[in-house]
Design a protein around this motif. Structure first.
Motif, PDB file in Angstrom:
ATOM      1  N   MET A  48      -3.435  -5.621  -4.029  1.00 36.79           N
ATOM      2  CA  MET A  48      -2.085  -5.172  -3.736  1.00 36.79           C
ATOM      3  C   MET A  48      -1.539  -4.264  -4.823  1.00 36.79           C
ATOM      4  O   MET A  48      -1.745  -4.501  -6.002  1.00 36.79           O
ATOM      5  CB  MET A  48      -1.157  -6.377  -3.574  1.00 36.79           C
ATOM      6  CG  MET A  48      -1.445  -7.171  -2.329  1.00 36.79           C
ATOM      7  SD  MET A  48      -0.261  -8.504  -2.108  1.00 36.79           S
ATOM      8  CE  MET A  48      -0.913  -9.239  -0.608  1.00 36.79           C
ATOM      9  N   GLY A  49      -0.828  -3.226  -4.402  1.00 36.07           N
ATOM     10  CA  GLY A  49      -0.118  -2.359  -5.331  1.00 36.07           C
ATOM     11  C   GLY A  49       1.327  -2.302  -4.878  1.00 36.07           C
ATOM     12  O   GLY A  49       1.601  -2.195  -3.677  1.00 36.07           O
ATOM     13  N   ILE A  50       2.244  -2.408  -5.794  1.00 37.50           N
ATOM     14  CA  ILE A  50       3.654  -2.574  -5.430  1.00 37.50           C
ATOM     15  C   ILE A  50       4.466  -1.365  -5.873  1.00 37.50           C
ATOM     16  O   ILE A  50       4.370  -0.929  -7.016  1.00 37.50           O
ATOM     17  CB  ILE A  50       4.208  -3.867  -6.075  1.00 37.50           C
ATOM     18  CG1 ILE A  50       3.390  -5.071  -5.577  1.00 37.50           C
ATOM     19  CG2 ILE A  50       5.689  -4.054  -5.739  1.00 37.50           C
ATOM     20  CD1 ILE A  50       3.569  -6.325  -6.382  1.00 37.50           C
ATOM     21  N   VAL A  51       5.233  -0.821  -4.941  1.00 41.05           N
ATOM     22  CA  VAL A  51       6.098   0.312  -5.264  1.00 41.05           C
ATOM     23  C   VAL A  51       7.543  -0.140  -5.145  1.00 41.05           C
ATOM     24  O   VAL A  51       7.971  -0.641  -4.100  1.00 41.05           O
ATOM     25  CB  VAL A  51       5.847   1.494  -4.290  1.00 41.05           C
ATOM     26  CG1 VAL A  51       6.856   2.606  -4.518  1.00 41.05           C
ATOM     27  CG2 VAL A  51       4.432   2.027  -4.459  1.00 41.05           C
ATOM     28  N   ASN A  52       8.294   0.009  -6.231  1.00 43.82           N
ATOM     29  CA  ASN A  52       9.715  -0.366  -6.234  1.00 43.82           C
ATOM     30  C   ASN A  52      10.605   0.856  -6.384  1.00 43.82           C
ATOM     31  O   ASN A  52      10.353   1.699  -7.233  1.00 43.82           O
ATOM     32  CB  ASN A  52      10.009  -1.301  -7.424  1.00 43.82           C
ATOM     33  CG  ASN A  52       9.388  -2.671  -7.226  1.00 43.82           C
ATOM     34  OD1 ASN A  52       9.760  -3.401  -6.320  1.00 43.82           O
ATOM     35  ND2 ASN A  52       8.429  -3.017  -8.075  1.00 43.82           N
ATOM     36  N   THR A  53      11.640   0.950  -5.553  1.00 41.81           N
ATOM     37  CA  THR A  53      12.693   1.937  -5.781  1.00 41.81           C
ATOM     38  C   THR A  53      14.016   1.176  -5.711  1.00 41.81           C
ATOM     39  O   THR A  53      14.013  -0.047  -5.515  1.00 41.81           O
ATOM     40  CB  THR A  53      12.686   3.054  -4.715  1.00 41.81           C
ATOM     41  OG1 THR A  53      13.009   2.460  -3.450  1.00 41.81           O
ATOM     42  CG2 THR A  53      11.340   3.747  -4.617  1.00 41.81           C
ATOM     43  N   ASP A  54      15.119   1.893  -5.851  1.00 44.14           N
ATOM     44  CA  ASP A  54      16.421   1.204  -5.833  1.00 44.14           C
ATOM     45  C   ASP A  54      16.677   0.480  -4.521  1.00 44.14           C
ATOM     46  O   ASP A  54      17.333  -0.556  -4.493  1.00 44.14           O
ATOM     47  CB  ASP A  54      17.558   2.218  -6.072  1.00 44.14           C
ATOM     48  CG  ASP A  54      17.516   2.745  -7.498  1.00 44.14           C
ATOM     49  OD1 ASP A  54      16.891   2.055  -8.338  1.00 44.14           O
ATOM     50  OD2 ASP A  54      18.063   3.831  -7.759  1.00 44.14           O
ATOM     51  N   ASP A  55      16.160   1.048  -3.431  1.00 40.52           N
ATOM     52  CA  ASP A  55      16.525   0.456  -2.137  1.00 40.52           C
ATOM     53  C   ASP A  55      15.348  -0.124  -1.350  1.00 40.52           C
ATOM     54  O   ASP A  55      15.483  -0.502  -0.206  1.00 40.52           O
ATOM     55  CB  ASP A  55      17.260   1.490  -1.273  1.00 40.52           C
ATOM     56  CG  ASP A  55      16.415   2.747  -1.053  1.00 40.52           C
ATOM     57  OD1 ASP A  55      15.361   2.876  -1.707  1.00 40.52           O
ATOM     58  OD2 ASP A  55      16.805   3.582  -0.221  1.00 40.52           O
ATOM     59  N   MET A  56      14.169  -0.172  -1.990  1.00 35.61           N
ATOM     60  CA  MET A  56      13.056  -0.786  -1.246  1.00 35.61           C
ATOM     61  C   MET A  56      11.930  -1.255  -2.157  1.00 35.61           C
ATOM     62  O   MET A  56      11.806  -0.834  -3.297  1.00 35.61           O
ATOM     63  CB  MET A  56      12.505   0.194  -0.210  1.00 35.61           C
ATOM     64  CG  MET A  56      11.820   1.382  -0.817  1.00 35.61           C
ATOM     65  SD  MET A  56      10.982   2.374   0.435  1.00 35.61           S
ATOM     66  CE  MET A  56      10.480   3.747  -0.591  1.00 35.61           C
ATOM     67  N   GLN A  57      11.111  -2.153  -1.592  1.00 36.45           N
ATOM     68  CA  GLN A  57       9.874  -2.582  -2.252  1.00 36.45           C
ATOM     69  C   GLN A  57       8.756  -2.532  -1.196  1.00 36.45           C
ATOM     70  O   GLN A  57       8.847  -3.176  -0.160  1.00 36.45           O
ATOM     71  CB  GLN A  57       9.984  -4.005  -2.783  1.00 36.45           C
ATOM     72  CG  GLN A  57       8.723  -4.457  -3.502  1.00 36.45           C
ATOM     73  CD  GLN A  57       8.846  -5.857  -4.081  1.00 36.45           C
ATOM     74  OE1 GLN A  57       8.732  -6.838  -3.364  1.00 36.45           O
ATOM     75  NE2 GLN A  57       9.105  -5.941  -5.381  1.00 36.45           N
ATOM     76  N   ILE A  58       7.739  -1.701  -1.482  1.00 37.05           N
ATOM     77  CA  ILE A  58       6.603  -1.628  -0.562  1.00 37.05           C
ATOM     78  C   ILE A  58       5.418  -2.299  -1.236  1.00 37.05           C
ATOM     79  O   ILE A  58       5.044  -1.945  -2.350  1.00 37.05           O
ATOM     80  CB  ILE A  58       6.211  -0.164  -0.234  1.00 37.05           C
ATOM     81  CG1 ILE A  58       7.426   0.635   0.243  1.00 37.05           C
ATOM     82  CG2 ILE A  58       5.126  -0.136   0.835  1.00 37.05           C
ATOM     83  CD1 ILE A  58       7.115   2.106   0.499  1.00 37.05           C
ATOM     84  N   VAL A  59       4.836  -3.282  -0.547  1.00 38.85           N
ATOM     85  CA  VAL A  59       3.653  -3.958  -1.074  1.00 38.85           C
ATOM     86  C   VAL A  59       2.441  -3.428  -0.309  1.00 38.85           C
ATOM     87  O   VAL A  59       2.206  -3.778   0.847  1.00 38.85           O
ATOM     88  CB  VAL A  59       3.762  -5.486  -0.903  1.00 38.85           C
ATOM     89  CG1 VAL A  59       2.577  -6.178  -1.569  1.00 38.85           C
ATOM     90  CG2 VAL A  59       5.086  -5.994  -1.475  1.00 38.85           C
TER      91      VAL A  59
END
Length: 297
Positions: A48-59
């Protein structure tokens, strides 16, 4: 529905070996999380690689290439790919312009029955022309009528921005699943084993790399250095000899290649020691496979 609500979800990447899943994963995550080589079966686990921004988290989850299993290790690899169909919020099915459509009919039948949105990505479009791409798109549309088809080239980043927009639009509203500064669900030791295994795949020929598993026996981190002891497990004495090489030459070379990559990955000086051990027929032994973190039925 307004756009400022927080979105979060699991985006799982599936497909046959060598279609570019790991390259795509690294582009989407922006970090070199999945190891990439040109050999099939490089990815043995779900990573798994996790992308975080202010309004979302994509796993994001990269999975092993789908194949018909010949031994228990491959059965476990297929389990990872099948489980990715069950827990996705968005499924990315990756194919390319050279792959035959009927390569894995059973798996495609499973994809048809998934409840989540499916984005079918035709990768490597730089290797074809417009006419061929159109007939390929038509054929895939008939095969997976519910999928949204997006032609991409992971290598030259073509259409990746558009793909990211589509993923974001399809994500469900949900609080984050992981800490906001998390990059992956895997511990540091996992990346040590993957980087060493990648070098083994690149350096040795024929079936040797597929008989090797890597275990990190010790991982000691100080302020300016990480000391690592790793064990390369093989199935036969003859393989041990090949891994070590004449006068230890081969294992030294692999160790040097791995160390350079580990230093880039951890941004620290690495002291790496590698040893080789024989565990007869480990790829078919349940207890060994469980110890190595593979998922069995």
């Amino acid at each position: 529905m307004t756009d400022h609500k927080y979105k979060s979800g699991f985006v799982n990447i599936v497909g046959n070996p060598n279609v570019g899943k790991s390259t795509l994963m690294n582009l989407l995550v922006g970090e070199r999380i999945s190891i990439i080589t040109s050999k099939a079966q490089t990815t043995r686990h779900r990573i798994m690689g996790i992308v975080n921004t202010d309004d979302m988290q994509i796993v994001y989850s990269d999975t092993p290439g789908v194949l018909t299993p010949n031994y228990k290790l491959q059965e476990s690899m297929l389990n990872f790919s099948l489980s990715a169909l069950g827990d996705a919020d968005v499924l990315l099915y990756v194919t390319d312009v050279v792959e035959k459509l009927d390569k894995n009919e059973q798996f495609i039948e499973r994809v048809k029955t998934t409840q989540c949105p499916v984005l079918l990505l035709i990768n490597k479009i730089d290797l074809t022309d417009q006419k061929e791409l159109e007939s390929l798109t038509e054929a895939w549309g008939a095969l997976l009528p519910n999928a949204e088809i997006i032609p991409i080239s992971a290598k030259s980043r073509f259409n990746i921005d558009y793909l990211q927009q589509r993923i974001k639009a399809l994500l469900p509203e949900s609080p984050p699943y992981f800490e906001k500064d998390a990059l992956t669900d895997r511990p540091a030791r996992f990346f040590v084993t993957e980087i060493i295994r990648e070098k083994v795949l690149l350096y040795y020929q024929k079936e040797i790399p597929y008989s090797v598993e890597v275990i990190v026996e010790s991982f000691k981190e100080s302020e300016d250095m990480i000391r690592i002891q790793a064990l390369l497990v093989v199935e036969r004495e003859s393989q041990k000899g090949i891994i070590i090489g004449h006068g230890g030459k081969a294992i030294k070379k692999v160790g040097m290649m791995a160390r350079q990559d580990l230093e880039r990955f951890f941004e620290k000086k690495i002291f790496l020691e590698m040893f080789v051990k024989v565990e007869k027929d480990w790829r078919n032994r349940d207890n060994m496979l469980r110890n190595f973190g593979y998922q069995l039925d």
